[in-house]
Design an enzyme around this catalytic site. Sequence first.
Site, PDB file in Angstrom:
ATOM      1  N   GLU A 113      -5.729  -8.212   5.925  1.00  0.00           N
ATOM      2  CA  GLU A 113      -5.447  -6.771   5.828  1.00  0.00           C
ATOM      3  C   GLU A 113      -5.101  -6.156   7.185  1.00  0.00           C
ATOM      4  OE1 GLU A 113      -8.996  -5.798   2.546  1.00  0.00           O
ATOM      5  OE2 GLU A 113      -8.889  -4.728   4.440  1.00  0.00           O
ATOM      6  N   SER A 114      -4.090  -5.318   7.192  1.00  0.00           N
ATOM      7  CA  SER A 114      -3.731  -4.435   8.324  1.00  0.00           C
ATOM      8  C   SER A 114      -2.992  -5.132   9.462  1.00  0.00           C
ATOM      9  CB  SER A 114      -4.967  -3.760   8.945  1.00  0.00           C
ATOM     10  OG  SER A 114      -5.729  -3.115   7.960  1.00  0.00           O
ATOM     11  N   ASN A 166     -10.317  -7.258   7.316  1.00  0.00           N
ATOM     12  CA  ASN A 166      -9.557  -6.180   7.936  1.00  0.00           C
ATOM     13  C   ASN A 166      -9.342  -6.485   9.420  1.00  0.00           C
ATOM     14  OD1 ASN A 166      -8.170  -3.848   8.385  1.00  0.00           O
ATOM     15  ND2 ASN A 166      -9.738  -2.472   7.553  1.00  0.00           N
ATOM     16  N   LYS A 198      -7.901   2.673  -3.436  1.00  0.00           N
ATOM     17  CA  LYS A 198      -8.337   2.535  -2.043  1.00  0.00           C
ATOM     18  C   LYS A 198      -9.168   3.743  -1.687  1.00  0.00           C
ATOM     19  CE  LYS A 198      -7.548  -0.377   1.388  1.00  0.00           C
ATOM     20  NZ  LYS A 198      -6.494  -0.039   2.283  1.00  0.00           N
ATOM     21  N   GLU A 226     -14.428  -5.845   1.496  1.00  0.00           N
ATOM     22  CA  GLU A 226     -13.802  -5.894   2.826  1.00  0.00           C
ATOM     23  C   GLU A 226     -14.819  -6.143   3.936  1.00  0.00           C
ATOM     24  OE1 GLU A 226     -10.685  -2.996   3.890  1.00  0.00           O
ATOM     25  OE2 GLU A 226     -12.025  -2.401   5.500  1.00  0.00           O
ATOM     26  N   GLU A 264       0.802  -1.225   0.000  1.00  0.00           N
ATOM     27  CA  GLU A 264       0.000   0.000   0.000  1.00  0.00           C
ATOM     28  C   GLU A 264       0.837   1.278   0.000  1.00  0.00           C
ATOM     29  OE1 GLU A 264      -4.047   0.093   1.420  1.00  0.00           O
ATOM     30  OE2 GLU A 264      -3.287   1.187   3.155  1.00  0.00           O
ATOM     31  N   LYS A 293       0.810   4.604   1.088  1.00  0.00           N
ATOM     32  CA  LYS A 293       0.008   5.231   2.147  1.00  0.00           C
ATOM     33  C   LYS A 293       0.837   6.269   2.878  1.00  0.00           C
ATOM     34  CE  LYS A 293      -2.622   3.353   6.104  1.00  0.00           C
ATOM     35  NZ  LYS A 293      -2.832   2.122   6.921  1.00  0.00           N
TER      36      LYS A 293
HETATM   37  O1  LIG Z   1      -1.049   0.073   7.326  1.00  0.00           O
HETATM   38  P1  LIG Z   1      -1.535  -1.303   7.601  1.00  0.00           P
HETATM   39  O2  LIG Z   1      -1.866  -1.549   9.043  1.00  0.00           O
HETATM   40  O3  LIG Z   1      -0.602  -2.355   7.046  1.00  0.00           O
HETATM   41  O4  LIG Z   1      -2.936  -1.464   6.821  1.00  0.00           O
HETATM   42  C1  LIG Z   1      -3.023  -1.451   5.418  1.00  0.00           C
HETATM   43  C2  LIG Z   1      -4.487  -1.529   4.968  1.00  0.00           C
HETATM   44  O5  LIG Z   1      -4.982  -2.764   5.360  1.00  0.00           O
HETATM   45  C3  LIG Z   1      -5.319  -0.399   5.569  1.00  0.00           C
HETATM   46  O6  LIG Z   1      -4.785   0.795   5.139  1.00  0.00           O
HETATM   47  C4  LIG Z   1      -6.794  -0.476   5.188  1.00  0.00           C
HETATM   48  C5  LIG Z   1      -7.550  -1.588   5.114  1.00  0.00           C
HETATM   49  N1  LIG Z   1      -8.836  -1.300   4.757  1.00  0.00           N
HETATM   50  C6  LIG Z   1      -8.940   0.032   4.633  1.00  0.00           C
HETATM   51  C7  LIG Z   1     -10.042   0.825   4.248  1.00  0.00           C
HETATM   52  C8  LIG Z   1      -9.835   2.163   4.151  1.00  0.00           C
HETATM   53  C9  LIG Z   1      -8.614   2.751   4.436  1.00  0.00           C
HETATM   54  C10 LIG Z   1      -7.496   1.978   4.790  1.00  0.00           C
HETATM   55  C11 LIG Z   1      -7.678   0.610   4.896  1.00  0.00           C
END
Ligand SMILES: O=P(O)(O)OC[C@@H](O)[C@@H](O)c1c[nH]c2ccccc12
Length: 406
Positions: A355-356, A319, A248, A297, A185, A187
């Site tokens: 995710e995340s 997520n 995104k 998601e 990502e 970001k």
């Molecule tokens: O920075 P991380 O913790 O690796 O996460 C990335 C991504 O999963 C996260 O930015 C995200 C997952 N779903 C979203 C929906 C909207 C905005 C952002 C997100």
Amino acid sequence: MEGLVPVKSAGQRLPVRVVSPSLYRCIGSVSIRRSVSGFAMDRRIDSRSPSLFAIRSQQTDLKESLASSSVENDLRIKEWEVEMYQNEIAISQGIRIRRKPPSKAPLGYSGPFELRLHDEQDADSPSNILEEITWYKDEEVSRMKELNPLEALKKAVENAPPTRDFVGALRMAHQRTGFPGLIAEVKKASPSRGILKENFDPVEIAQAYERGGAACLSVLTDQKYFKGGFENLEAIRSAGVKCPLLCKEFVVDPWQIYYARAKGADAVLLIAAVLTDLEIAYLLEICKKLGLSALVEVHDEREMGRVLGIEGIELVGINNRSLETFKVDISNTKKLLEGEHGRQIREKDMIVVGESGLFTPDDIAYVQTAGVKAVLVGESIVKQSDPEKGIAGLFGKNISHKNRLT
Ligand SMILES: O=P(O)(O)OC[C@@H](O)[C@@H](O)c1c[nH]c2ccccc12
């Protein structure tokens, strides 16, 4: 499935057939003048020229304005009812995010929603960040639509180069590396973590990710909360990056899908916490028509159950961060893949994206064992001074194309 039929164009007669669990049944027809939950395509302003009015007698003017104000009010009441019915459907699906600040009942309204309204305390402030973003998106999209009408976007989309196979790239990377395919990502910041990288060059980061072995890239396009932008998506695409790109965004309106495609996206994100089943199904149809993949998601078992009931979903993201509370817990991926849901996912051969909150090779191994074939990672790799090396650090191995993995 019974529900509200998404509106395809403003000004048309919209058939409304809503059955909600609280026994409201409404079969009728409403003429839509403005966006209803974002699913009417555009806003129309009365096109009668003021000069025509000038030549009419005052008396006729008065009569007309009295008549039209009552028509306008009837219309407002209908629109308001449609919004309320939509809310009812969302609530029945366990969706807590309200799509717009609730509006008061129009003058002269008497009907089944009135009692509910009196209960609402603090109704016009968002109850969490996801709701705040959603409300803001609704306004932002209305503004953007005026500058980029759908008809113009459709033309741009017709002339756009073909999309790249997002799902195929993930499957191939999984086969090639033996690890989950990486969606890396781009970001800069987030509401929960603040600024992640000060000297943020989206193209440089994207190129480093590609060299590091990312299968696909995710590009945040939200400006206000994530300091992203559609210009990043466009710049990355025009710099010759080959990885398929996920836009995104917080999609609340079909127009955004056309816009994403026109700006070079190969896939879009659809968030089940915000969208009803019918909206997801409708947006998926649009994605299909435009050759885009959709990453749908979910964050809890209820959302996973809903999404498994919708036809045609290939990619499901779990997520680990709640967008309502910001709490991160990677065991969420494992929890949602257990039991009957996990069985259905394997049976349908869906790709699940973890995710995340993924930082270490152990985290990757943990979600892989839970059953994911892809991961979506931002913070842990974007923060590195060299994001290419960041990927090797995340997997505990160099997964780049140059490196022979077997
Ligand atoms: O920075 P991380 O913790 O690796 O996460 C990335 C991504 O999963 C996260 O930015 C995200 C997952 N779903 C979203 C929906 C909207 C905005 C952002 C997100």
